[in-house]
Design a protein around this motif. Structure first.
Motif, PDB file in Angstrom:
ATOM      1  N   ASP A 164     -37.190  99.784   0.017  1.00 50.12           N
ATOM      2  CA  ASP A 164     -38.395  99.323   0.696  1.00 50.12           C
ATOM      3  C   ASP A 164     -39.296  98.481  -0.197  1.00 50.12           C
ATOM      4  N   SER A 169     -38.442 104.963  -0.432  1.00 49.52           N
ATOM      5  CA  SER A 169     -37.770 104.839   0.859  1.00 49.52           C
ATOM      6  C   SER A 169     -36.786 103.673   0.820  1.00 49.52           C
ATOM      7  N   HIS A 170     -35.754 103.754   1.659  1.00 41.77           N
ATOM      8  CA  HIS A 170     -34.721 102.736   1.667  1.00 41.77           C
ATOM      9  C   HIS A 170     -33.959 102.815   2.985  1.00 41.77           C
ATOM     10  N   SER A 171     -33.105 101.858   3.232  1.00 42.15           N
ATOM     11  CA  SER A 171     -32.320 101.816   4.466  1.00 42.15           C
ATOM     12  C   SER A 171     -30.842 101.940   4.171  1.00 42.15           C
ATOM     13  N   HIS A 172     -30.112 102.477   5.141  1.00 44.18           N
ATOM     14  CA  HIS A 172     -28.655 102.503   5.110  1.00 44.18           C
ATOM     15  C   HIS A 172     -28.170 101.686   6.312  1.00 44.18           C
ATOM     16  N   ASN A 173     -27.527 100.588   6.067  1.00 44.12           N
ATOM     17  CA  ASN A 173     -26.960  99.778   7.146  1.00 44.12           C
ATOM     18  C   ASN A 173     -25.442  99.890   7.057  1.00 44.12           C
ATOM     19  N   ASN A 217     -31.753 102.471  13.431  1.00 44.76           N
ATOM     20  CA  ASN A 217     -32.955 101.780  12.961  1.00 44.76           C
ATOM     21  C   ASN A 217     -32.501 100.428  12.439  1.00 44.76           C
ATOM     22  N   TYR A 254     -32.286  97.027  10.782  1.00 39.15           N
ATOM     23  CA  TYR A 254     -33.011  96.472   9.636  1.00 39.15           C
ATOM     24  C   TYR A 254     -33.166  94.958   9.833  1.00 39.15           C
ATOM     25  N   GLY A 273     -28.035 101.441  11.734  1.00 39.67           N
ATOM     26  CA  GLY A 273     -28.974 101.557  10.633  1.00 39.67           C
ATOM     27  C   GLY A 273     -29.708 102.889  10.607  1.00 39.67           C
ATOM     28  N   HIS A 293     -33.263 104.394   8.483  1.00 36.47           N
ATOM     29  CA  HIS A 293     -34.328 104.222   7.495  1.00 36.47           C
ATOM     30  C   HIS A 293     -34.625 105.582   6.886  1.00 36.47           C
ATOM     31  N   HIS A 294     -34.299 105.723   5.625  1.00 37.95           N
ATOM     32  CA  HIS A 294     -34.412 107.022   4.964  1.00 37.95           C
ATOM     33  C   HIS A 294     -35.751 107.139   4.238  1.00 37.95           C
TER      34      HIS A 294
END
Length: 446
Positions: A115, A254-258, A340, A342, A397, A399-400
């Motif tokens: 993020d 925080s970060h995303s997993h796609n 989610n 991205y 996606g 968003h963690h």
């Protein structure tokens, strides 16, 4: 989860924490190769020396479920994608031959942007996902079989064999339940699944890649992330993290997993499928009507498409080579799960892509296999080509934003989707014999 540091050159692409994880994994693989896993004989490792293009017995999976359905497929292990399943067919009771479904199914990328914008990881093509295969023991594969995988480009070249592929069966609860028209009889069936999975470690993450093949023909594809939160990322003091631990000192970034999957269909043995999109529109009640009306429209997708999910929208892949016993073209519907999406990149902005088959297009981002000048992301492959041999790419996606409960260890958080049979068989493939004549209108049964 990943150590939050930039990757500059190929030499430094695997961070210190990732290198440490690799060494630990190599030691674990050595231990797994030197000892036999404890547990029932059914869960002991079965070794396979080398990949076999013709799907020799060591690379064949065939499972007849207790409800009568048989799934057949081959497996191999790719140096970047990890587990690849091929030549997948489905044969419920009442079908005289296997029904071909997919020529290939596999992961196509796990993209992880942070993020704060400091770093982004392409775990499959850039950070050793396949090399991070971890050994499993019998307790992790109850009632099943653990197969040994020879890992290409293994971190420990002297010990490339890892007991890391579980195949087993699971109950999933009711497949159906129906009260009989007369009397007190209840028709019910408890569903069974074939479960195939691996676990791959990338830095602090442990990715569980699950494939569930249901006895009704549905295939579920899921990736679960577990392991540990990265202690190197407890530095999000700019509002882009969540406090972990006592007080408000350690903020996990925080970060995303796609996660992307790539599906090559082979319905009825042909790659020449059709793509159809369906949209439903609900209108207010017309004069004299008691309820709103709903009209569903089909759109034939004849050109490459970057598709976006929408309420009451869905897609299906339609066979051009076979029909069920009712004379209806077989197809599989794409059933999307929670996501989610991205918006940071073109390739993560859409939920599904339909592209014309190109052998070099294997990964949704940072694709390494094409000639110089060929685009490296799936969105740029959507350029107006006619779809005669469509490839399906699905993006899910997550968003963690970490929470206290994520430590320690972190509970699995899942993301995935399904493909469900639509007109693959003329009736429910688990229909009991007493109801087999109830196909269509009364008096028009089979």
């Amino acid at each position: 989860m990943h150590v939050n540091e930039r990757a500059t050159t190929r030499v430094h692409r695997i961070s210190r924490a990732r290198r440490t994880a690799a060494v630990g994994l190599a030691v674990a693989a050595l231990a797994a190769g030197a000892t036999t896993a404890a547990g029932p004989a059914a869960a002991q490792p079965k070794r396979a020396a080398a990949a076999a293009a013709d799907c020799s017995a060591a690379y064949r999976i065939e499972q007849k479920l207790s409800t009568g359905t048989t799934w057949r497929m081959c497996w191999r292990y790719d140096s970047k994608a990890g587990l690849v399943l091929e030549h997948i067919s489905y044969q419920p009771e009442g079908e005289s031959a296997p029904i071909k479904v997919l020529s290939s199914a596999r992961l196509a990328q796990i993209d992880v942007p942070y993020d704060d914008g400091s770093v982004e990881y392409d775990d499959l093509t850039g950070f050793g996902f396949a090399q991070g295969l971890v050994p499993l023991d019998a307790a992790e594969c109850p009632g099943g079989t653990i197969k040994s995988i020879r890992v290409p480009d293994a971190w420990d070249p002297a010990h490339p064999d890892v007991n890391g592929l579980c195949t087993t069966t699971r109950s999933r609860g009711h497949a159906y339940r129906m009260q009989a028209d007369t009397g007190n009889r209840v028709f019910q069936q408890q569903g069974k699944d074939l479960l195939i999975y691996t676990v791959n470690k990338v830095g602090w993450y442990e990715y569980m890649t699950e494939w569930r093949f249901q006895d009704d023909g549905t295939i579920n594809m899921n990736v679960g992330a577990t392991g540990s939160l990265s202690p190197g990322d407890y530095d999000a003091g700019d509002g882009r993290g969540w406090p972990i631990g006592k007080g408000a000192h350690a903020y996990a970034t925080s970060h995303s997993h796609n996660v992307f999957w790539k599906l090559d269909f082979d319905l009825d043995g042909s790659s020449k499928s059709r793509i159809e999109q369906y949209d439903s529109v609900v209108s207010p009640p017309a004069r004299g009507q008691e309820a709103p009306s709903n009209k569903t429209t089909r759109t034939n997708v004849t050109k490459e498409l970057a598709g976006d999910s929408k309420n009451m929208r869905w897609w299906r892949v339609v066979s051009t080579a076979g029909k069920n016993k009712d004379g209806h073209a077989r197809s599989y519907e794409i059933v999307q799960g929670a996501t989610n999406k991205y918006p940071g990149h073109g390739f993560t902005k859409h939920d599904v892509y339909f592209t014309q088959y190109d052998k070099c297009e294997q990964f949704a981002s940072n694709n390494p296999g094409c000639a110089t000048g060929h685009p490296k992301t799936v969105d740029e492959w959507v350029n107006g080509q006619t779809l005669t041999n469509p490839v399906v790419w699905v993006n899910v996606g997550f968003h963690h934003i970490a929470r206290d409960e994520d430590q320690q260890p972190m509970p699995v958080h899942w993301q995935g989707f399904s493909i469900a049979p639509r007109d693959v068989t003329a009736m429910n493939p688990l229909t009991p014999a007493e109801l087999a004549d109830q196909n269509g209108q009364p008096g028009h049964g089979s």
